[in-house]
Scaffold this active site. Structure first.
Site, short mmCIF file in Angstrom:
data_model
loop_
_atom_site.label_atom_id
_atom_site.label_comp_id
_atom_site.label_asym_id
_atom_site.label_seq_id
_atom_site.Cartn_x
_atom_site.Cartn_y
_atom_site.Cartn_z
N CYS A 27 0.86 -1.18 0.00
CA CYS A 27 0.00 0.00 0.00
C CYS A 27 0.90 1.23 0.00
O CYS A 27 1.69 1.41 0.94
CB CYS A 27 -0.88 -0.02 1.25
SG CYS A 27 -1.90 1.45 1.42
N CYS A 72 -5.08 6.47 -4.02
CA CYS A 72 -4.45 5.15 -3.98
C CYS A 72 -3.01 5.34 -4.44
O CYS A 72 -2.79 5.73 -5.60
CB CYS A 72 -5.21 4.17 -4.89
SG CYS A 72 -4.48 2.51 -4.88
N1 LIG Z 1 -6.31 -2.15 -2.51
C1 LIG Z 1 -4.94 -2.50 -2.88
C2 LIG Z 1 -3.99 -2.28 -1.72
C3 LIG Z 1 -4.06 -0.92 -1.19
C4 LIG Z 1 -3.59 0.09 -2.16
C5 LIG Z 1 -3.43 1.40 -1.41
N2 LIG Z 1 -4.62 2.15 -1.24
C6 LIG Z 1 -2.30 2.23 -1.96
O1 LIG Z 1 -2.21 3.40 -1.56
O2 LIG Z 1 -1.47 1.71 -2.71
C7 LIG Z 1 -4.87 -3.98 -3.25
O3 LIG Z 1 -5.85 -4.64 -3.23
O4 LIG Z 1 -3.81 -4.46 -3.53
#
Ligand SMILES: N[C@@H](CCC[C@H](N)C(=O)O)C(=O)O
Length: 279
Positions: A73, A203
């Site tokens: 993340c 994200c």
């Molecule tokens: N939802 C993603 C993991 C989280 C990503 C995050 N919000 C970021 O900032 O990179 C997954 O399922 O891999």
């Protein structure tokens, strides 16, 4: 005696933080999902546990809001670096290990309402270019589609359909990014996140994937992108590795501690966390 937690966000991507160095946290999918639930829990896009590590300053474990453990993340990596700083771990340059490998985080600013954290992320070894989209793994899987304007996109509907499409089943699904090119080196994105199963305000791994995809799709020599997200602005810098991939990837942006609290170790029978009533 309950379990202390802290709440952080990075450009609006929000997380429950737990210090697991002395007392391990039993992160069952049910408990993580209950804590991340918006109405009956703390409410967050994900949960992170900071654990001790023999080789690095600490280990980061990341869980999506649905309770599933994920590999990386980007915004979470920036927030856990600020969390480690608030716990008194290490200096202004942190080294930590995630499921996907080692990371570095530089705390560029920690005073004031929001910290500014630069996270060194993993390399991107391969960019898949398809007629309608690009696919990149920036520590988590990302589908990237270019659109005229992100405003008009049905992120909830189209995002869910792509996230669950058979094309990505072998990868456990994918995060979905809709990208508008504002100008050379400047994009605007909206992201439907796997494991949150909704659009998030930002994200980090998605912003990284979208910036690299924009450079590939446009053939731009720009290697430092401004990425406007719903929750603010991130910066993504990277360098080609000469083998079709990218390296020295850096994600920079705000991170902030919002509040802290405590929940009872034994959850209620209905699975909801019991929050300690402050005396
Ligand atoms: N939802 C993603 C993991 C989280 C990503 C995050 N919000 C970021 O900032 O990179 C997954 O399922 O891999």
């Amino acid at each position: 005696m309950g379990r202390k937690f802290s709440k952080y966000h990075g450009a609006g991507n929000d997380f429950v933080m737990i210090d697991g160095r002395t007392e391990p946290f039993d992160a069952t999918p049910e408990r993580v999902a209950a804590l991340c639930r918006r109405r009956t829990g703390i409410g967050a896009d994900g949960l992170m546990i900071l654990e001790s590590d023999p080789a690095e300053e600490f280990r980061m474990r990341y869980f999506n809001a649905d309770g599933g453990e994920a590999t990386m993340c980007g915004n979470g990596g920036r927030c856990i670096a600020l969390f480690a700083h608030h716990l008194g771990i290490g200096g202004m340059r942190k080294r930590f290990i995630g499921v996907d490998g080692p990371h570095t985080a530089e705390l560029l600013r920690v005073e004031g309402p929001e910290g500014e954290i630069r996270l060194g992320m993993i390399d991107v070894r391969r960019v898949e270019v398809h007629p309608e989209y690009l696919f990149l793994d920036t520590g988590s899987p990302h589908y990237v589609e270019f659109v005229e304007s992100v405003r008009g996109v049905d992120v909830a509907g189209r995002g869910a359909a792509i996230r669950h499409s058979a094309a990505f089943a072998a990868r456990g699904g994918t995060n979905v990014n809709f990208v508008e090119i504002v100008s050379d080196g400047h994009i605007r994105i909206r992201t439907f996140e796997r494991g949150v199963e909704a659009e998030t305000l930002a994200c980090g791994t998605g912003a990284t994937a979208s910036a690299i995809a924009a450079a590939v799709r446009t053939g731009s020599p720009c290697r430092d992108y401004r990425v406007d997200v719903e929750g603010g602005t991130l910066r993504v810098a990277f360098e080609p590795d000469g083998k079709g991939g990218f390296t020295r990837i850096e994600l920079t942006g705000p991170a902030r501690k919002v509040f802290e609290g405590e929940f009872a170790n034994d959850f209620r029978r209905d699975g909801e966390p019991e929050f300690q009533k402050k005396s």
